[in-house]
Design an enzyme around this catalytic site. Structure first.
Site, PDB file in Angstrom:
ATOM      1  CB  SER A  19      -0.962  -0.047   1.194  1.00 29.49           C
ATOM      2  OG  SER A  19      -0.249  -0.235   2.415  1.00 29.49           O
ATOM      3  CG  ASP A  21       1.194  11.088   7.532  1.00 31.89           C
ATOM      4  OD1 ASP A  21       1.831  10.146   8.041  1.00 31.89           O
ATOM      5  OD2 ASP A  21       0.540  10.973   6.488  1.00 31.89           O
ATOM      6  CG  HIS A  25       1.995   7.801   4.887  1.00 32.46           C
ATOM      7  ND1 HIS A  25       0.884   8.594   5.058  1.00 32.46           N
ATOM      8  CD2 HIS A  25       1.581   6.685   4.232  1.00 32.46           C
ATOM      9  CE1 HIS A  25      -0.163   8.008   4.510  1.00 32.46           C
ATOM     10  NE2 HIS A  25       0.230   6.832   4.002  1.00 32.46           N
TER      11      HIS A  25
END
Length: 256
Positions: free
Chosen positions: A14, A187, A190
């Site tokens: 992902s 963040d 990530h």
């Protein structure tokens, strides 16, 4: 396809995979370490869960491909582990379904060739406070907790033990880093450059320690076009040349 043929190392997952070539990412690190030795192929899909991955596994990894990857690094779990939305929409995948999805992905990859190796990355932790702080006005509430992350990470690790696969327990690895919540993420979810260094180091450690034949450790793979040449750099004696093909001192200590 360009030649000569090199081993392929495919990164499949992902957003943590899709973004792995930016901001000092772990994919970029692997590309540097394996320069002239293996091709790092990116197959990352932002926001995906294991169910979507399973839907396209035959297209990403066709069984009839002329060349099969030497190594596939797989990461799904972060989006699967998000809290379910009341509408039933969104990336959440119930834990038993996630485990079955990952098992099916593993079995498909194992069927590609006898020499295709697999490393799973388990779900890392998150900085919960930063995740709440960075809620987007365009999205419904994102529920990411370390309790959920650890549950899905543990399930991934247990599955790999059952299947005899190599696994990087990212949840545990991150917890060992000093100030991991502030230094490993951009963040809260990530990876920062520091977080990516940790991931790259863990992957390279697993590759080095794995008893694979042939070995996929970067030092064990021949360097492409490494023969001596009169066009190499001229040595200090002014009469001979120095072959720079194996000059890896600028990362050897860090990634050895």
């Amino acid at each position: 396809m360009v030649g000569p043929s090199r081993p392929q190392i495919v990164l499949f997952g992902s957003s943590i995979v899709q973004m792995s070539f930016g901001h000092g990412g772990w994919g970029a690190i692997l590309s540097e370490v394996y320069a002239r030795k293996a091709d790092i192929v990116l197959r990352g899909y932002y926001g995906w869960n294991s169910t979507r991955a399973l839907e396209v596994i035959d297209k990403v990894f066709p069984k009839d491909a002329l060349v099969q990857p030497s190594l596939v690094v797989v990461y799904f779990g972060g989006n699967d582990s998000m809290g379910p939305h009341p509408s039933g929409l969104g990336p959440h995948v119930p834990l038993p379904e996630y485990v079955q999805n990952m098992k099916k992905i593993a079995l498909h990859l194992q069927s590609l060739s006898e020499s295709t190796r697999i490393i799973f990355l388990s779900c890392p932790p998150v900085d919960e406070a930063k995740v709440r702080q960075n809620q987007s006005p365009y999205l419904s509430e994102v529920i990411r907790t370390n309790e959920l992350c650890k549950t899905y990470s543990d399930a991934c690790v247990e599955l790999c033990k059952e299947l005899g696969l190599q696994v990087v327990d990212l949840y545990s690895a991150f917890q060992k880093a000093d100030d991991w919540e502030t230094v490993c993420f951009t963040d809260g979810i990530h990876l920062s450059a520091q977080g990516s260094k940790l991931v790259a180091a863990e992957i390279l450690r697993v590759v080095k320690e794995a008893e694979w034949r042939p070995s996929l450790h970067w030092k064990s793979i021949p360097t492409e076009f490494s023969e001596d040449s009169p066009y190499d750099l001229v040595a200090a004696d002014g009469k001979t040349t120095l072959n720079s093909s194996e000059w890896t001192y600028f990362w050897e200590e860090q990634w050895e």
